[in-house]
Design an enzyme around this catalytic site. Structure first.
Site, PDB file in Angstrom:
ATOM      1  N   SER A   3       0.809  -1.241   0.000  1.00 17.43           N
ATOM      2  CA  SER A   3       0.000   0.000   0.000  1.00 17.43           C
ATOM      3  C   SER A   3       0.831   1.276   0.000  1.00 17.43           C
ATOM      4  CB  SER A   3      -0.936   0.027   1.205  1.00 17.43           C
ATOM      5  OG  SER A   3      -2.076  -0.731   0.946  1.00 17.43           O
ATOM      6  N   TYR A  42      -2.070  -2.466 -10.867  1.00 17.14           N
ATOM      7  CA  TYR A  42      -2.136  -2.270  -9.404  1.00 17.14           C
ATOM      8  C   TYR A  42      -1.263  -3.302  -8.665  1.00 17.14           C
ATOM      9  CZ  TYR A  42      -4.138  -2.459  -4.702  1.00 17.14           C
ATOM     10  OH  TYR A  42      -4.284  -2.495  -3.334  1.00 17.14           O
ATOM     11  N   VAL A  50       0.952  -3.912   3.827  1.00 20.01           N
ATOM     12  CA  VAL A  50       0.767  -5.209   4.504  1.00 20.01           C
ATOM     13  C   VAL A  50       2.012  -6.079   4.520  1.00 20.01           C
ATOM     14  CG1 VAL A  50      -1.716  -5.574   4.331  1.00 20.01           C
ATOM     15  CG2 VAL A  50      -0.252  -6.264   2.451  1.00 20.01           C
ATOM     16  N   TYR A  77      -4.290   3.358   7.489  1.00 26.98           N
ATOM     17  CA  TYR A  77      -5.614   2.735   7.414  1.00 26.98           C
ATOM     18  C   TYR A  77      -6.504   3.300   8.519  1.00 26.98           C
ATOM     19  CZ  TYR A  77      -2.472  -0.664   5.165  1.00 26.98           C
ATOM     20  OH  TYR A  77      -1.506  -1.266   4.419  1.00 26.98           O
TER      21      TYR A  77
HETATM   22  N1  GLN Z   1      -1.553  -5.298  -2.516  1.00 28.00           N
HETATM   23  C1  GLN Z   1      -2.282  -5.173  -1.275  1.00 28.00           C
HETATM   24  C2  GLN Z   1      -3.752  -5.414  -1.469  1.00 28.00           C
HETATM   25  O1  GLN Z   1      -4.296  -4.955  -2.406  1.00 28.00           O
HETATM   26  C3  GLN Z   1      -2.042  -3.843  -0.679  1.00 28.00           C
HETATM   27  C4  GLN Z   1      -2.808  -3.648   0.599  1.00 28.00           C
HETATM   28  C5  GLN Z   1      -2.008  -3.149   1.728  1.00 28.00           C
HETATM   29  O2  GLN Z   1      -0.776  -3.056   1.719  1.00 28.00           O
HETATM   30  N2  GLN Z   1      -2.718  -2.860   2.770  1.00 28.00           N
HETATM   31  O3  GLN Z   1      -4.405  -6.051  -0.720  1.00 28.00           O
END
Ligand code: GLN
Length: 313
Positions: free
Chosen positions: A67, A197, A267, A249
């Protein structure tokens, strides 16, 4: 002795104290490849505009931005299309929900995602990146990240990319929902956009790459080494504001009270943060708390920020 010299003296100790907190967290499992990361990894790098660098812990550990990449794709979309266009497609408000939530997509007219840092918003941003083909768009993103990090060898981790693409049921649902409600248009190919993405989420970095990316934001978009403006100041301001309001978040309020710095987590356990005008900071720590933020990493930056009185508030 300047501030970084002073911090360097006890940085290893603070990393060791914070590392203990990793046992309270879990490495993300929904992208299976991420599970390979050692649970108690923790590393930090801090860079100042004059190039002074201090670091401690697992500084060579590589992780994918996940993210954290969303901050820089937002900036690239703003540079491509401008504010009016981008904010006709994504909002400017925090959600208070999980980063991959679908809850608010239908509630708010005209159904645009609340902000560009939740998954739904970042998928829409991926669709806005300009280029002649999906490959060209992914290349432009990677080159932009190389430019901001000053590291021409940044690459996509293909294993993580494939792992996420094969297990992305929720992101697929979000994207098809966005297509159904017209936020993604008839011209937008959902699978192509998701590939863009997933690829930018899978760009592999160390804490020092993240510190250098953060330093450009701390320095109002100017690369301190060359003096070159890489990002218009207004877009840095927008990015930093989102980092404060939505970057951690649905723990962004707690982080603003505890740490008080613009930050973005991923994440995979990265945290990119900055002390405006002073430092770029990158942290790696794969064990996550229930909100999806690095447990030990949050502990580490909170100790540092409190002690150095870095909070902006
Ligand atoms: N690639 C991850 C997802 O789409 C990114 C989410 C994250 O880092 N919180 O779930």
């Amino acid at each position: 002795m300047n501030e970084l010299d002073q911090i360097q003296d006890w940085l290893t100790e603070v990393v060791d104290i914070s590392r203990v907190f990793a046992s309270q967290g879990e490495v993300a499992a929904y992208i299976p490849e991420l599970l390979k990361a050692p649970h108690d990894t923790l590393g930090i790098c801090i860079i100042s505009p004059d190039g002074q660098t201090i670091s401690a812990g697992d500084v060579d550990f590589e992780l994918t931005l996940q993210s954290i990449s969303k901050v820089f794709t937002l900036i690239l979309a703003l540079m491509d299309l401008g504010e009016a266009h981008v904010f006709s497609k994504v909002g400017k408000e925090p959600t208070g929900d999980d980063f991959n939530s679908m809850l608010k997509l239908e509630l708010v007219e005209p159904g645009i995602p609340f902000n560009p840092l939740i998954n739904a918003g970042a998928i829409v941003i991926s669709a806005l990146i300009q280029g002649q083909s999906p490959q060209h768009k992914s290349e432009r993103i990677l080159n932009f990240f190389r430019l901001i990090s000053g590291n021409a060898t940044l690459e996509v981790d293909e294993e993580v990319f494939m792992s996420e693409a094969a297990h992305a049921h929720r992101n697929r649902s979000l994207a098809y929902f966005l297509k159904d409600n017209g936020v993604l248009t008839d011209q937008d190919d959902v699978e192509e956009i998701l590939e863009i993405y997933f690829r930018h989420c899978s760009i592999k970095v160390t804490c020092s790459d993240m510190a250098r990316m953060a330093l450009v934001l701390a320095n109002e978009g100017v690369d301190p080494a060359s003096g070159e403006s890489l990002i218009p100041r207004r877009y840095v301001q927008i990015a930093k504001t989102f980092m404060i309001t939505c970057g951690m978040y649905n723990a962004s309020g707690e982080f603003a009270i505890g740490v008080g710095l613009p930050a973005k987590s991923g994440v995979s356990g990265g945290i990119l943060t900055l002390v405006p005008g002073k430092y770029g900071i990158g942290i790696v720590g794969p064990a996550l708390n229930s909100k999806g933020n690095s447990v030990a990493g949050v502990h580490l930056i909170e100790l540092l920020s409190r002690r150095q009185k870095w909070s902006m508030f």
